[in-house]
Write an enzyme that holds these catalytic residues in place. Sequence first.
Site, PDB file in Angstrom:
ATOM      1  CG  PHE A  43      45.920  14.043 -12.978  1.00 56.63           C
ATOM      2  CD1 PHE A  43      45.266  15.272 -12.205  1.00 56.63           C
ATOM      3  CD2 PHE A  43      45.861  14.952 -13.771  1.00 56.63           C
ATOM      4  CE1 PHE A  43      46.366  16.965 -11.995  1.00 56.63           C
ATOM      5  CE2 PHE A  43      46.101  16.258 -14.761  1.00 56.63           C
ATOM      6  CZ  PHE A  43      46.710  16.790 -13.755  1.00 56.63           C
ATOM      7  CB  SER A  91      47.506  20.266 -15.125  1.00 52.15           C
ATOM      8  OG  SER A  91      48.039  20.157 -16.310  1.00 52.15           O
ATOM      9  CB  CYS A  98      44.035  17.136 -17.218  1.00 50.72           C
ATOM     10  SG  CYS A  98      45.550  17.802 -16.866  1.00 50.72           S
ATOM     11  CB  THR A 100      45.242  25.155 -18.437  1.00 57.61           C
ATOM     12  OG1 THR A 100      45.673  23.930 -19.071  1.00 57.61           O
ATOM     13  CG2 THR A 100      45.989  26.334 -18.217  1.00 57.61           C
ATOM     14  CB  ALA A 114      38.198  22.281 -25.053  1.00 56.12           C
ATOM     15  CG  HIS A 152      44.084  12.701 -21.253  1.00 54.06           C
ATOM     16  ND1 HIS A 152      45.819  12.779 -22.396  1.00 54.06           N
ATOM     17  CD2 HIS A 152      44.898  14.280 -20.746  1.00 54.06           C
ATOM     18  CE1 HIS A 152      46.438  14.300 -21.765  1.00 54.06           C
ATOM     19  NE2 HIS A 152      45.599  14.305 -21.198  1.00 54.06           N
ATOM     20  CB  THR A 197      40.559  -2.250  -8.119  1.00 54.16           C
ATOM     21  OG1 THR A 197      41.180  -1.513  -7.695  1.00 54.16           O
ATOM     22  CG2 THR A 197      40.229  -3.818  -8.674  1.00 54.16           C
TER      23      THR A 197
END
Length: 277
Positions: A43, A91, A98, A100, A114, A152, A197
């Site tokens: 991404f 995704s 991220c 599914t 999960a 992640h 940033t």
Amino acid sequence: MIVIRSLFLLVNLLAGSQGFVPSRICNNGIRLETKSFTSQNMFTGIVEEMGTVVKLEERDDMTLWDGSKGSGTELTVKGNIVLDGAYLGCSICVNGVCLTATELEEEFFKVGLAPETLRRTYLGELKSGDFVNLERASEIGGRNSGHFVQGHVDGVGTIIERWIDEDSLFFKVKVEPEILRYIVAKGFVAIDGTSLTVCEVDSRLDESWFTFMLVEYTQKKIIIPQKKVGELLNIEVDVLGKYSESALAAIIPRIEELESKVKILEEQLANAVGKSD
């Protein structure tokens, strides 16, 4: 020099592993079968839209790989832009995570959460009606106006202060030291899936915070301005920092070994010169 070459290789590798191949769309708008995708979805941290949580529920009728039934958490989100080109198994980044797509309809999609996702993020605290940042995986060869975001999440941060400076909105966020070690001033960080940033960093153990700011345009496109002091943010550090640390961890022992051998050779050379005198 070796470290620099390694970093360039990593950048090139990441640049070539982005995104998914959009599927065809029928006249009625229903997405067709699962299409092929690249080895690693990436991404950009440029949020495409704010979606709405329809429901978050615990289910005990999920079919597992062997046909047995299991339990799990399912999130249903209403969206628009991210459904364009979506397909089963693609995704979608939801507040920096991220996920599914397991079911697609005209106006919403479903994803499973999960146990690891629930431990690392605050997605398990979402409620019906909450807004979420949404982004599709990058298309192959597309421009990246943010940075390489994997989706992640490393952990959560807590907003400890927020203030306005002219048309900019500033936030101060407290995180665990193991996360802050990868956050540097003027470096990248993904916050709720938004590429931002870093302004300042205080790595003292009794402080452990960093700041970032949102320009006027960004404030209207993401969910972060709606958050108050005490609320949580999903944090993903710049992955290149982790790769750099990993590369250095492998190289430093070799450098130390070489330095030790050089020192021995220098001592042997000095002894040889002394004897010749």
